[in-house]
Every structure is written in structure tokens, then in C-alpha cells.
Design a protein around this motif. Structure first.
Motif, PDB file in Angstrom:
ATOM      1  N   UNK A 236      38.813  39.874  45.031  1.00 33.97           N
ATOM      2  CA  UNK A 236      38.449  39.811  46.443  1.00 33.97           C
ATOM      3  C   UNK A 236      38.033  41.224  46.879  1.00 33.97           C
TER       4      UNK A 236
ATOM      5  N   UNK B 279      49.068  34.758  52.142  1.00 35.59           N
ATOM      6  CA  UNK B 279      47.786  35.103  51.524  1.00 35.59           C
ATOM      7  C   UNK B 279      46.630  34.490  52.306  1.00 35.59           C
TER       8      UNK B 279
ATOM      9  N   UNK C  85      40.737  31.426  48.653  1.00 33.95           N
ATOM     10  CA  UNK C  85      40.718  32.872  48.407  1.00 33.95           C
ATOM     11  C   UNK C  85      41.369  33.246  47.069  1.00 33.95           C
ATOM     12  N   UNK C  86      41.348  32.288  46.109  1.00 33.10           N
ATOM     13  CA  UNK C  86      41.895  32.589  44.788  1.00 33.10           C
ATOM     14  C   UNK C  86      40.921  32.215  43.669  1.00 33.10           C
TER      15      UNK C  86
ATOM     16  N   UNK D 119      36.020  37.384  49.996  1.00 29.16           N
ATOM     17  CA  UNK D 119      36.743  37.385  51.272  1.00 29.16           C
ATOM     18  C   UNK D 119      35.934  36.701  52.373  1.00 29.16           C
TER      19      UNK D 119
END
Ligand code: NA
Ligand code: NA
Ligand code: NA
Lengths: 203, 185
Positions: free
Chosen positions: A70, A137, A16-17, A97
Motif C-alpha cells: 500500500x 486496518x 486494502x490487502x 490505498x
């Protein structure tokens, strides 16, 4: 002839980065074909070109932290070009996401524990290295599977967010093999590599 | 405070999974081949709220401000969720699972809003929170006579709900790790 339509097939974010998208090359009629990817996020006014064609391997585009947002839709297209002309893929829409598929967990160990309070196999592992679970996160849940080394059927065990598990009621003298995988909210990672444990003949 | 956060994160996780399921069911049943996703760009009523959209941005925001952002988002969904729960009853052949989820999310969103107000009071007693929220004006679109337009309005609302529920759940999990576990979850 000009190239056929290329096709965007998949995007994946391991943590998610950052994320990577892949396309299927078009039929090229034997001519060398060059591919360019363009993308636009919801708040962008203009299209930008893929920031990195190298890191993700052939036919891919890698988006580093700086290029990853995101909860916004990326609208992407790939253009195939050869000396006779070019062709553009259908638009592909992706929200980072929703494409999180973590790398597998690491360092799975199996340890036979023999205490007065109980005898069990202790399975222990760690989150995939780049997944930031410490800050919250990324939240991972785990699943184990285990079977006798010579057995056919895996037994799957849902673990939840913990990174250790005690397994009772195993058979004496049997060698077991186990693996672990994880997911954020949708897609499971690959299974980790296999780890083994020999259960004592008598306990 | 740990208990309050445990409850809030459980709720936000639950709301997120319900809205994910509801959006996916709707998408499969009504949206196939209609090009809805393309039209859904830039059309969430909460898009004007200043919400962080990557990890570094989230980490730069003070926890009090992040709690206020979550409150603004939850408040912004009060009204549309109320109407969603009633209007969804009129979709032709809407499966019970969608109807039930719409009602459940509406109820749980109110619970979570209450829980977050408690949390804000505990961590920031001198700041009772702003009352900022985005107004939603989409009710007429959920009642359009033209079926395609009406279905798109539902699709768009469910898509935005899914996204915001994911955001809220993510922000709350970060807040919990930061405030309860000292960023070492
Ligand atoms: Na590449
Ligand atoms: Na970023
Ligand atoms: Na562990």
C-alpha cells in the motif's frame, strides 16, 4: 495483423490487502491473442509479471497479500501478442490505498421493536466478511436506503461507522424494503441484497 | 488515553480528507495531460522513513515504535506545510478552496503532532521519543520560474501529502483499536 493496443481500465481492492486489475482486450483480427501484464512498484528495480491470471477471471490480474503493498505506485502495462506480433498498452498507475471499494455489508435484518420506551424499526447488519475492521486496518461508514415495497423513491440515511440503526416514524400497515452499503474513504460498495419488514397495522 | 486517541483520529481523518480534496482539485485543474503522475514516482521526501506498507507489517510493529513513526512523519511535514501555505498563494488563479486548505492543514498538523506527543508520553513515559524526521529541500522547486516545472513541484508535494495523510490516518486507526479496544473495534 498484429493485435491492437490493449487498455488497462480499472483496479479495485475490496479490503486494502489484495487487489485486481482488468484490461480491455485489443482488436485481434481473428487470431488467438495472449496477454501478459507487467508491473513495477516504486522501490522495485525491475518489472515483474502478473502473479495470478486466474483468480480475477478473464482479462485480469490478481495480486494476493504477498504481492500487495500500500502507499506505493504500481506502474503497469499489458502486452498483447499473437503469431504476427505484439502491442503494448499505455502505462497505468495505481496506488492501492486509493482504489478501495469494499464488498457490500451482509446479514441486514429489520426487526419491529415495540417497547414502552418507544416503537421503532431496528436495522442491523455486519461488515463485509473479508474486511478487517476489528484491527482498524479498514474503517467503514455505512449508508442505508429504505422505501415502502410499492414505493418509487428511496430515502437515503447516512449512518456513520455503526452497524445498527433505529428508524422511527414509519407508516402503519406498510411493508418496507431496505438495503445497506459501505465505503472506506471513497467508492461505495454495491448495495446489499434487499431485506423486508411488515409494520403492524396498529401501534 | 481513549479521549486523546479519539481526538487524534478525528484530526488525522480531517487532515486526510482535506489533503485528498486539495490534491484532487489541483490534479483536475492543473495536471491534466501533463504526465505528472509518472514523474512523481519515488520523489516523496518522507520515502526514506521506515514506514510499514501492508497490514502484516503494521501488525508486527510495537505500538511505541508505530507512534514514533507517526511522529517522525508529522515532524517531516512541518516545514513543507509552512512553505506550501505561503507559496500556494502565488499560483495563478489558485482557487480559494486550495489556499484555505493549505493553511488549515498546516495548523491541524501541528495540533496532531502535539496530541501524538501527549499520547507517546502516556503509553511510553520512559521513552520521550526520537527526534527523527526527513528534511525537505523542495522550496526552490515551488518557486521555479518555469510554470510547468513549478506546477509539477506543487503536484508532487500535494501527492506526497495525500499519501502520507492516508498512511498516518491508517496507522492511528490501527493504534486506537489496538490500545483502546484490544484489537476488537
Ligand atoms: Na485473468
Ligand atoms: Na503484502
Ligand atoms: Na450490526
Amino acid at each position: 495483423q498484429p493485435p491492437g493496443k490493449p487498455e488497462l481500465i480499472r483496479c479495485r481492492s475490496p479490503e486494502k490487502e489484495t487487489f485486481t486489475c482488468w484490461w480491455k482486450p485489443s482488436s485481434d483480427g481473428g487470431l488467438p491473442t495472449n496477454y501478459t501484464l507487467f508491473y513495477k512498484r516504486e522501490k522495485d528495480e525491475f518489472y515483474s509479471e502478473c502473479p495470478d491470471y486466474i483468480t480475477g477471471g478473464p482479462n485480469s490480474c490478481y495480486f494476493d497479500r504477498k504481492h500487495t503493498s500500500i502507499w506505493t505506485m504500481y506502474n503497469m502495462t499489458v502486452k498483447a501478442t499473437n503469431v504476427l506480433g505484439s502491442n503494448v498498452s499505455l502505462a497505468f498507475f495505481v496506488d492501492v490505498a486509493l482504489i478501495v471499494q469494499p464488498n457490500p455489508p451482509i446479514n441486514l435484518t429489520l426487526e419491529w421493536v415495540d417497547r414502552d420506551s418507544g416503537k421503532y424499526l431496528l436495522l442491523n447488519w455486519a461488515a463485509p466478511p473479508r474486511a478487517d475492521v476489528r484491527s482498524g486496518w479498514l474503517t467503514l461508514e455505512y449508508e442505508l436506503r429504505i422505501k415502502p415495497e410499492k414505493g418509487q423513491e428511496w430515502e437515503n440515511i447516512s449512518v456513520g461507522p455503526g452497524t445498527k440503526y433505529k428508524l422511527f416514524s414509519l407508516n402503519a400497515g406498510v411493508k418496507y424494503v431496505a438495503q445497506v452499503r459501505c465505503r472506506s474513504n471513497k467508492e461505495w460498495s454495491q448495495w446489499s441484497s434487499e431485506s423486508y419488514a411488515q409494520i403492524p397495522k396498529e401501534f | 488515553l481513549g479521549d486523546l486517541f479519539d481526538r487524534a483520529v478525528k484530526l488525522s481523518h480531517y487532515i486526510h480528507s482535506l489533503s485528498a480534496e486539495m490534491f484532487n482539485e489541483f490534479d483536475e485543474r492543473y495536471a491534466q495531460g501533463r504526465g505528472f503522475i509518472e514523474k512523481a514516482i519515488n520523489s516523496c521526501h518522507t520515502a526514506t522513513l521506515p514506514t510499514p506498507d501492508d497490514k502484516e507489517e503494521v501488525q508486527r510493529i510495537h505500538h511505541g515504535d508505530l507512534i514514533n513513526i507517526v511522529l517522525s512523519m508529522l515532524r517531516s511535514w512541518n516545514d513543507p506545510l509552512l512553505h506550501l501555505a505561503s507559496e500556494v498563494q502565488r499560483i495563478k488563479e489558485a482557487p480559494d478552496t486550495i489556499l484555505w486548505k493549505a493553511v488549515e492543514i498546516e495548523e491541524q498538523n501541528k495540533q496532531l503532532l502535539e496530541g501524538m506527543q501527549n499520547i507517546l508520553g502516556r503509553v511510553h513515559s520512559n521513552d520521550l521519543g526520537n527526534e527523527v524526521y526527513s528534511t525537505w529541500s523542495g522550496l526552490p522547486s515551488l518557486q521555479l520560474a518555469d510554470e510547468d516545472s513549478r506546477l509539477f513541484a506543487f503536484y508532487n508535494l500535494l501527492h506526497c501529502l495525500h499519501r502520507d495523510a492516508n498512511k498516518i490516518d491508517n496507522y492511528l486507526k490501527v493504534l486506537k483499536c489496538r490500545l483502546i479496544h484490544n484489537s476488537n473495534c
